[in-house]
Design an enzyme around this catalytic site. Sequence first.
Site, PDB file in Angstrom:
ATOM      1  N   HIS A 110      35.189  55.571  30.951  1.00 17.17           N
ATOM      2  CA  HIS A 110      36.553  55.339  30.473  1.00 17.17           C
ATOM      3  C   HIS A 110      36.604  53.999  29.732  1.00 17.17           C
ATOM      4  CE1 HIS A 110      40.760  54.915  30.076  1.00 17.17           C
ATOM      5  NE2 HIS A 110      40.915  54.063  31.070  1.00 17.17           N
ATOM      6  N   ASN A 158      42.659  51.135  25.193  1.00 14.60           N
ATOM      7  CA  ASN A 158      42.609  52.102  26.292  1.00 14.60           C
ATOM      8  C   ASN A 158      43.557  53.255  25.953  1.00 14.60           C
ATOM      9  OD1 ASN A 158      42.947  53.529  28.655  1.00 14.60           O
ATOM     10  ND2 ASN A 158      43.205  51.723  29.966  1.00 14.60           N
ATOM     11  N   CYS A 216      44.019  58.036  33.604  1.00 16.61           N
ATOM     12  CA  CYS A 216      42.835  57.774  32.766  1.00 16.61           C
ATOM     13  C   CYS A 216      41.615  58.588  33.191  1.00 16.61           C
ATOM     14  CB  CYS A 216      42.515  56.289  32.755  1.00 16.61           C
ATOM     15  SG  CYS A 216      43.855  55.305  32.084  1.00 16.61           S
TER      16      CYS A 216
HETATM   17  N1  ACO Z   1      47.551  36.964  26.082  1.00 13.74           N
HETATM   18  C1  ACO Z   1      47.353  35.697  26.515  1.00 13.74           C
HETATM   19  N2  ACO Z   1      47.350  35.364  27.828  1.00 13.74           N
HETATM   20  C2  ACO Z   1      47.528  36.366  28.719  1.00 13.74           C
HETATM   21  C3  ACO Z   1      47.746  37.685  28.325  1.00 13.74           C
HETATM   22  C4  ACO Z   1      47.742  37.993  26.944  1.00 13.74           C
HETATM   23  N3  ACO Z   1      47.925  39.237  26.456  1.00 13.74           N
HETATM   24  N4  ACO Z   1      47.909  38.446  29.437  1.00 13.74           N
HETATM   25  C5  ACO Z   1      47.798  37.617  30.495  1.00 13.74           C
HETATM   26  N5  ACO Z   1      47.575  36.358  30.064  1.00 13.74           N
HETATM   27  C6  ACO Z   1      47.378  35.159  30.868  1.00 13.74           C
HETATM   28  C7  ACO Z   1      47.969  35.309  32.254  1.00 13.74           C
HETATM   29  O1  ACO Z   1      49.345  35.008  32.227  1.00 13.74           O
HETATM   30  C8  ACO Z   1      47.170  34.294  33.038  1.00 13.74           C
HETATM   31  O2  ACO Z   1      47.678  33.006  32.763  1.00 13.74           O
HETATM   32  P1  ACO Z   1      47.786  31.908  33.942  1.00 13.74           P
HETATM   33  O3  ACO Z   1      46.373  31.690  34.378  1.00 13.74           O
HETATM   34  O4  ACO Z   1      48.411  30.748  33.242  1.00 13.74           O
HETATM   35  O5  ACO Z   1      48.638  32.554  34.987  1.00 13.74           O
HETATM   36  C9  ACO Z   1      45.778  34.372  32.394  1.00 13.74           C
HETATM   37  O6  ACO Z   1      45.963  34.999  31.089  1.00 13.74           O
HETATM   38  C10 ACO Z   1      44.783  35.204  33.195  1.00 13.74           C
HETATM   39  O7  ACO Z   1      45.412  36.438  33.558  1.00 13.74           O
HETATM   40  P2  ACO Z   1      44.650  37.488  34.459  1.00 13.74           P
HETATM   41  O8  ACO Z   1      45.551  38.639  34.766  1.00 13.74           O
HETATM   42  O9  ACO Z   1      44.015  36.769  35.596  1.00 13.74           O
HETATM   43  O10 ACO Z   1      43.497  37.978  33.465  1.00 13.74           O
HETATM   44  P3  ACO Z   1      42.247  38.865  33.781  1.00 13.74           P
HETATM   45  O11 ACO Z   1      41.025  38.129  33.453  1.00 13.74           O
HETATM   46  O12 ACO Z   1      42.328  39.534  35.141  1.00 13.74           O
HETATM   47  O13 ACO Z   1      42.374  40.024  32.690  1.00 13.74           O
HETATM   48  C11 ACO Z   1      43.053  42.312  32.451  1.00 13.74           C
HETATM   49  C12 ACO Z   1      43.503  40.867  32.727  1.00 13.74           C
HETATM   50  C13 ACO Z   1      42.437  42.371  31.062  1.00 13.74           C
HETATM   51  C14 ACO Z   1      44.245  43.235  32.522  1.00 13.74           C
HETATM   52  C15 ACO Z   1      41.981  42.750  33.480  1.00 13.74           C
HETATM   53  O14 ACO Z   1      42.449  42.440  34.778  1.00 13.74           O
HETATM   54  C16 ACO Z   1      41.640  44.204  33.405  1.00 13.74           C
HETATM   55  O15 ACO Z   1      41.043  44.671  32.438  1.00 13.74           O
HETATM   56  N6  ACO Z   1      41.949  44.995  34.457  1.00 13.74           N
HETATM   57  C17 ACO Z   1      41.572  46.390  34.505  1.00 13.74           C
HETATM   58  C18 ACO Z   1      42.428  47.255  33.655  1.00 13.74           C
HETATM   59  C19 ACO Z   1      41.856  48.676  33.667  1.00 13.74           C
HETATM   60  O16 ACO Z   1      40.669  48.877  33.797  1.00 13.74           O
HETATM   61  N7  ACO Z   1      42.640  49.688  33.602  1.00 13.74           N
HETATM   62  C20 ACO Z   1      42.008  51.035  33.685  1.00 13.74           C
HETATM   63  C21 ACO Z   1      42.849  51.984  34.148  1.00 13.74           C
HETATM   64  S1  ACO Z   1      44.158  52.233  33.013  1.00 13.74           S
HETATM   65  C22 ACO Z   1      45.006  53.673  33.446  1.00 13.74           C
HETATM   66  O17 ACO Z   1      44.666  54.410  34.355  1.00 13.74           O
HETATM   67  C23 ACO Z   1      46.302  53.962  32.698  1.00 13.74           C
END
Ligand code: ACO
Length: 340
Positions: free
Chosen positions: A267, A297, A134
Amino acid sequence: MNPLPSSPTAHVSSQAPRFARIAGTGSYLPPRRLSNADMAALLAEKGLETSDEWIVERTGIRARHFVDDGVNSSDLALHASRAALQAAGRTADDVDLIIVATSTPDMVFPSTACILQQKLGVHGCAAFDLQAVCSGFVYALAVADSMIKAGSANCALVVGAEVFSRILDFNDRTTCVLFGDGAGAVVLEASAEPGILATELHADGRHVGILCVPGTVAGGQVLGDPLLKMDGQAVFKLAVGVLDSAARAVLEKAGRSAEDLDWLIPHQANIRIMQGTAKKLRLPLDKLIATVDEHGNTSAASVPLALDVAVKSGRVKRGDTVMLEGVGGGFTWGAVLLDF
Ligand code: ACO
């Protein structure tokens, strides 16, 4: 074999300081748009639950675009490149360097840049792919800037193009709702005026495992897992810190301060990370360009896509000071500060 393409009139004397300046931008999204409701329906077929509410609240994403079968990164790159060349008042014959930032190349080799060159109907100029996930576009822009400043290129086509839909695991709801396909491009030309003011690139390979596609091809077989894996929380924490440090470092290098910024284009992965970065710089949120809601993304394509949308909508104008920032797998990160 023809000689190298003739250089465009770069308006730079051999004595004058030499800078690189964006002469035109372009972008392309494949027409197939999937809303969060469409993704929820797709996942429901696999017995997985998600919702528009969850995706919007955690990421700011409302929709993404996916390619149809048979459409590759070079096809998206071609549309974006033609638009950028037109905006710059150039033709493909003027280009003497092509860099394509992609993690989803058309094939193992040759490079997507060489395939793009062939589709543009030109030959002879240097063309290569750059892989920094990314952060790829920010890396590619920094490399093209250095090559132009060194005098080894005059007119570079710098592209970010991705078909991440090909490497998503649609049985993993924590990742497949986040990504989309698309391409963005800029024409970067030699200029007596800046242009790019400063660049800052970094990587930390200790974090290879938190965001990866750990498969490869060997002996005619796919070895390992060819689908995207991400530890979202680990990526989130690292991203917030490195985007802030890269922003401060590139401003310091250029002798500018955050108050000089007209626009921040980070990004486009998650609106919470982007707003967090703007707030740490004490930038009002109306200086933040965000397209993650409509694009998801798109990895290396996200920054040039957002830049082009901002230019076409009349927000980013000639003379504006703009910071571009990338962060992604590797772990990689970087920033480019420029006067547009
Ligand atoms: N729909 C519904 N529920 C979901 C989903 C979904 N799509 N995905 C996960 N959940 C649930 C999980 O199972 C979890 O449930 P639980 O509490 O019962 O276990 C709950 O939602 C919370 O999950 P988390 O992983 O803690 O959610 P978080 O708030 O951390 O958000 C996310 C996840 C959006 C991926 C976030 O961590 C994020 O944006 N991270 C950064 C990603 C990024 O910036 N990438 C950039 C680089 S990309 C590249 O280089 C290719």
